[in-house]
Scaffold this motif. Sequence first.
Motif, PDB file in Angstrom:
ATOM      1  N   SER A   1      -5.663-102.490 -40.550  1.00 32.54           N
ATOM      2  CA  SER A   1      -6.462-103.454 -39.792  1.00 32.54           C
ATOM      3  C   SER A   1      -7.939-103.201 -40.028  1.00 32.54           C
ATOM      4  O   SER A   1      -8.335-102.209 -40.651  1.00 32.54           O
ATOM      5  CB  SER A   1      -6.159-103.340 -38.291  1.00 32.54           C
ATOM      6  OG  SER A   1      -6.774-102.174 -37.752  1.00 32.54           O
TER       7      SER A   1
ATOM      8  N   CYS B   1      -9.870-102.965 -37.372  1.00 30.71           N
ATOM      9  CA  CYS B   1     -10.270-102.530 -36.031  1.00 30.71           C
ATOM     10  C   CYS B   1     -11.152-101.282 -36.112  1.00 30.71           C
ATOM     11  O   CYS B   1     -11.017-100.458 -37.009  1.00 30.71           O
ATOM     12  CB  CYS B   1      -9.033-102.223 -35.183  1.00 30.71           C
ATOM     13  SG  CYS B   1      -7.952-103.642 -34.937  1.00 30.71           S
TER      14      CYS B   1
ATOM     15  N   PHE C   1      -1.654-106.630 -35.801  1.00 34.96           N
ATOM     16  CA  PHE C   1      -3.069-106.493 -35.504  1.00 34.96           C
ATOM     17  C   PHE C   1      -3.910-107.613 -36.105  1.00 34.96           C
ATOM     18  O   PHE C   1      -5.113-107.675 -35.863  1.00 34.96           O
ATOM     19  CB  PHE C   1      -3.567-105.123 -35.964  1.00 34.96           C
ATOM     20  CG  PHE C   1      -3.275-104.034 -34.980  1.00 34.96           C
ATOM     21  CD1 PHE C   1      -4.248-103.571 -34.117  1.00 34.96           C
ATOM     22  CD2 PHE C   1      -1.999-103.493 -34.879  1.00 34.96           C
ATOM     23  CE1 PHE C   1      -3.964-102.585 -33.185  1.00 34.96           C
ATOM     24  CE2 PHE C   1      -1.701-102.502 -33.965  1.00 34.96           C
ATOM     25  CZ  PHE C   1      -2.690-102.049 -33.109  1.00 34.96           C
ATOM     26  N   SER C   2      -3.283-108.507 -36.864  1.00 33.69           N
ATOM     27  CA  SER C   2      -4.009-109.707 -37.298  1.00 33.69           C
ATOM     28  C   SER C   2      -4.055-110.742 -36.182  1.00 33.69           C
ATOM     29  O   SER C   2      -4.906-111.625 -36.182  1.00 33.69           O
ATOM     30  CB  SER C   2      -3.341-110.305 -38.548  1.00 33.69           C
ATOM     31  OG  SER C   2      -2.061-110.842 -38.241  1.00 33.69           O
TER      32      SER C   2
ATOM     33  N   PRO D   1      -3.857-109.687 -32.494  1.00 34.13           N
ATOM     34  CA  PRO D   1      -3.624-108.686 -31.439  1.00 34.13           C
ATOM     35  C   PRO D   1      -3.377-109.284 -30.061  1.00 34.13           C
ATOM     36  O   PRO D   1      -2.646-108.706 -29.261  1.00 34.13           O
ATOM     37  CB  PRO D   1      -4.913-107.851 -31.462  1.00 34.13           C
ATOM     38  CG  PRO D   1      -5.945-108.741 -32.091  1.00 34.13           C
ATOM     39  CD  PRO D   1      -5.212-109.577 -33.078  1.00 34.13           C
TER      40      PRO D   1
ATOM     41  N   ASP E   1     -15.607-102.880 -30.480  1.00 31.63           N
ATOM     42  CA  ASP E   1     -14.929-103.839 -31.363  1.00 31.63           C
ATOM     43  C   ASP E   1     -14.519-105.066 -30.552  1.00 31.63           C
ATOM     44  O   ASP E   1     -13.342-105.285 -30.286  1.00 31.63           O
ATOM     45  CB  ASP E   1     -13.709-103.189 -32.017  1.00 31.63           C
ATOM     46  CG  ASP E   1     -13.101-104.057 -33.119  1.00 31.63           C
ATOM     47  OD1 ASP E   1     -13.605-105.170 -33.350  1.00 31.63           O
ATOM     48  OD2 ASP E   1     -12.119-103.614 -33.747  1.00 31.63           O
TER      49      ASP E   1
ATOM     50  N   ARG F   1     -14.538-108.075 -31.401  1.00 33.41           N
ATOM     51  CA  ARG F   1     -13.819-109.070 -32.198  1.00 33.41           C
ATOM     52  C   ARG F   1     -12.311-108.922 -32.035  1.00 33.41           C
ATOM     53  O   ARG F   1     -11.585-109.912 -31.895  1.00 33.41           O
ATOM     54  CB  ARG F   1     -14.199-108.937 -33.671  1.00 33.41           C
ATOM     55  CG  ARG F   1     -13.407-109.851 -34.594  1.00 33.41           C
ATOM     56  CD  ARG F   1     -13.671-109.524 -36.051  1.00 33.41           C
ATOM     57  NE  ARG F   1     -12.715-110.185 -36.918  1.00 33.41           N
ATOM     58  CZ  ARG F   1     -12.514-109.877 -38.194  1.00 33.41           C
ATOM     59  NH1 ARG F   1     -13.227-108.886 -38.741  1.00 33.41           N
ATOM     60  NH2 ARG F   1     -11.620-110.510 -38.917  1.00 33.41           N
ATOM     61  N   HIS F   2     -11.815-107.691 -32.052  1.00 35.76           N
ATOM     62  CA  HIS F   2     -10.374-107.467 -31.965  1.00 35.76           C
ATOM     63  C   HIS F   2      -9.897-107.152 -30.549  1.00 35.76           C
ATOM     64  O   HIS F   2      -8.780-107.503 -30.175  1.00 35.76           O
ATOM     65  CB  HIS F   2      -9.956-106.318 -32.890  1.00 35.76           C
ATOM     66  CG  HIS F   2     -10.113-106.625 -34.341  1.00 35.76           C
ATOM     67  ND1 HIS F   2     -11.203-106.223 -35.079  1.00 35.76           N
ATOM     68  CD2 HIS F   2      -9.309-107.311 -35.199  1.00 35.76           C
ATOM     69  CE1 HIS F   2     -11.071-106.638 -36.328  1.00 35.76           C
ATOM     70  NE2 HIS F   2      -9.935-107.292 -36.426  1.00 35.76           N
TER      71      HIS F   2
END
Length: 885
Positions: free
Chosen positions: A76, A78, A255-256, A258, A761, A763-764
């Motif tokens: 990922s 991440c 995890f693409s 999450p 992070d 974004r994730h």
Amino acid sequence: MKSITPKQAGHPPLSVFMPASYDEPHVHRQFEQLLAQVTEVVAPVWPLKDLIAVNPYAGLTERPFSEAGDYLRTFSQCELLPSMAHFASEYHRGAIDQRHIESALGERAGVTAQSVTVAQVMDLLQSDHPSTSAEIDALNPPAKLPRVSTLTAHLSASGDIDWSATVCEEIGKFCASYYQEDHSAWGNPWKDQPLYQAWRSAAQIDRGIELLGLDGFRKFVSDLPHTVDATILHLLQRLDLPESLWETYLLAHAFSIPGWSGWTKFQDMQDESIESHDFRGLLAIALAYDVAISETFDFHIDWHSLLRHPSPSQTTADPESRAIRSVLLLASEIAFRDQLLSRLKPSTHTSTGRLSSDLAVDGLPAGELPQPTLHAHGATKLAQIAFCIDVRSERVRRHIEVESNQVETLGFAGFFGLPFEYVPLGQESGNVHAPVLLKPKFQLKEKLAGCVDESGHDHSQAVGRRQSVRTWRKLWKRFQSSAVGCFSFVETMGLLDALELAARLGGRSLKTSTPETDGIGGHGLQFSLSHLQDQNVTTDQQADFAAGLLTGMGLTDNFASLVAFCGHGSQTDNNPLAAGLDCGACGGHSGAPNARLAAMLLNDRSVRARLSERGIEIPADTHFMAGWHNTTTDQIEWLDLESVPASHQSRVADLQSITDVAGEFTRQERQSSVGEASSDAVIARASDWSQTRPEWGLAGNAAMIIGPRCLTKNADLDGRVFLHSYDCDSDLNGDVLEAIMTAPMVVAHWINMQYYASSVDNRHFGSGNKTIHNVVGRFGVFSGNGGDLQSGLPEQSLRCGDQVQHIPLRLQAVIVAPRAAIDKVIDKHAQVRDRLQNAWVHLIAIEGDHRYRYQENGDWVQLHQDLPKSMDWLDPQPEVCGSLV
């Protein structure tokens, strides 16, 4: 580009239920184990109504923190560490300096093989770094793909079309429809099927993605196996993926997306009696898109070559930079630890009055306060108030104790040891008011005030009125959003709604009823212990709950004339994430019902008699009461005042006066952090429906202190510390310490890690910009109109522009107890041991005159820091600590 054929040369034979060889027992066990390992890494996501803090790294805590980041980067993009720009900002504002860096390198010695020098760290800190979020975004190029990524991600990175985004939109579109909770006029026709089978049914007739260029997708789906596990195994084999990469590749898919991964895992956790495979279904769906895109565009990867020539992860900076950032994170934590421990000193302030003269109640000069008239109650304190350990309680507790030495405060988990399902009037089920680690033990049902039980005529009428009001409201809402009525409704009723809009812009509402008051008129709502007896919760069991509560707080003698349990909740308007600001120990709900039940139990004569038999003698003149701390306005409302005996009403009035003044000073302390100029403006934020940050929540949290209140009394901890009362001298067998370290400390760690991950992070693990959130299916939010489910905190909960409110630091747990007692708990509980020895949580023990740091190898090392000459003040002496912890 070519159409997809159901069977490619060299692919294994396809069965609609089970691929060949899967029925072999050892293969089945291995595959089950693989899927279980993938599932374990993913953290669940709770729905909006029960929105609690979740540690997105929860599945990694069995790994050392120093290795978890490298593991994440294999599949990922991440991130686990803050950026160099963040540390440079901390260095330039003086939060860390060379002393802290030297200490960090000393503590890392022998823990990691990476060699970093002070000069390397200082050189990188003092080089030019972007200082604003805009500069950071401009200078940071998109991260490269990890070594093991989905085929769709590889194709998107090398082509003109972002198929990853398209697949995410498709998955989000279907999952939103499948999981919606009575939010859509047209429901999903396959909702009664499991997730994968429902998607398979829909995808066979949905032409949408074919119109976008994925030719033959419906035929491809129709040829897939009918079961989840068979589909996953078949597609992995169809990719010609080596079995040694299966787990990593499935994690790359998880995890693409999450958010949806966490949501489907939550669904699997809901009913253990039913075998649910929603998360596996999501993996099967994602794999299906991946294989279809690969075969349509004839795009393949030589996975065997990847195994033969492994390379380091390419997602972020070089290993040297990561090692330096790891040192700087520890240096920041050491700086905070030193500051925190330096504030834990004896308090000599015992008289009523302010510590600072620059705070003032509106309308009075600075330093001139309305002094409550305290009645002569003898040696007994006016009140003891138990607050939740939530960091937002720290400020108001401090101001209450400074305002009056007749009031003592305690810290305890905000559900007060009472795990139940709270059922509102007229409903058969409700919300669980307990930590997610616990199952509810019984239901607590509302009834109309004044009614003996649910069979009363007034009670039945109130239930009928409430159900009628809500039925008509639902029908009216359905008409508003229907295809027939939506346009005509706006044209005919728009002007009337404009009046309500104008009123709400002024912080008011023209509506005379709310869902909470439907059908009850001017009556109040209450509950009684008879409901517990009806559910076979006997008086002895009720006494068990009461004894556990008092013992856990360390309050088993020296009771004040008033003992209050103060739950907390947040007041916001137009905020889908509101539950995230409520009490996490109550499952993302207000702690008021828990406080009310605790007071009711301890006022019950039968329960008190059972407690007396167990050695807990409660004086006849001690009255227990409940309160509610509004964390947005810092106002404390005392509940069920009609049950206060006449002998205690003047004392309650005194207590109300003290907490009113304390709340005023708490608002004044907070007002600059929320950008307001007055206390009234802070209060107004609670009803401002345009407010994106009505309060900061638990932003800034960084430590948990488990020990006597005298350790922290009058210390300004800036609302950053969880405070749990504990007296090791009264916990000879260590049971209370074990309960605290395995539950409240773990929950504090979850909260800390949610804020940490959302900061480093977003974004994730965060939810982006709150202003573009859209509620999906009443259970979650999108950023925009689709895609992945947003799972963490929005930017508005962490910062205001470039003003950072939450500094990402791992939790510092400070425990006042013998090291042997702490070691006993660590040795017994793997989840506690993993968090400590893998450096996800830092631990400090205060024992006698010394302070010790717990090391990753399980040893203790003494911290050499200037301490008070004597630590006698840790002993619970009446003149300093009073009778409480």
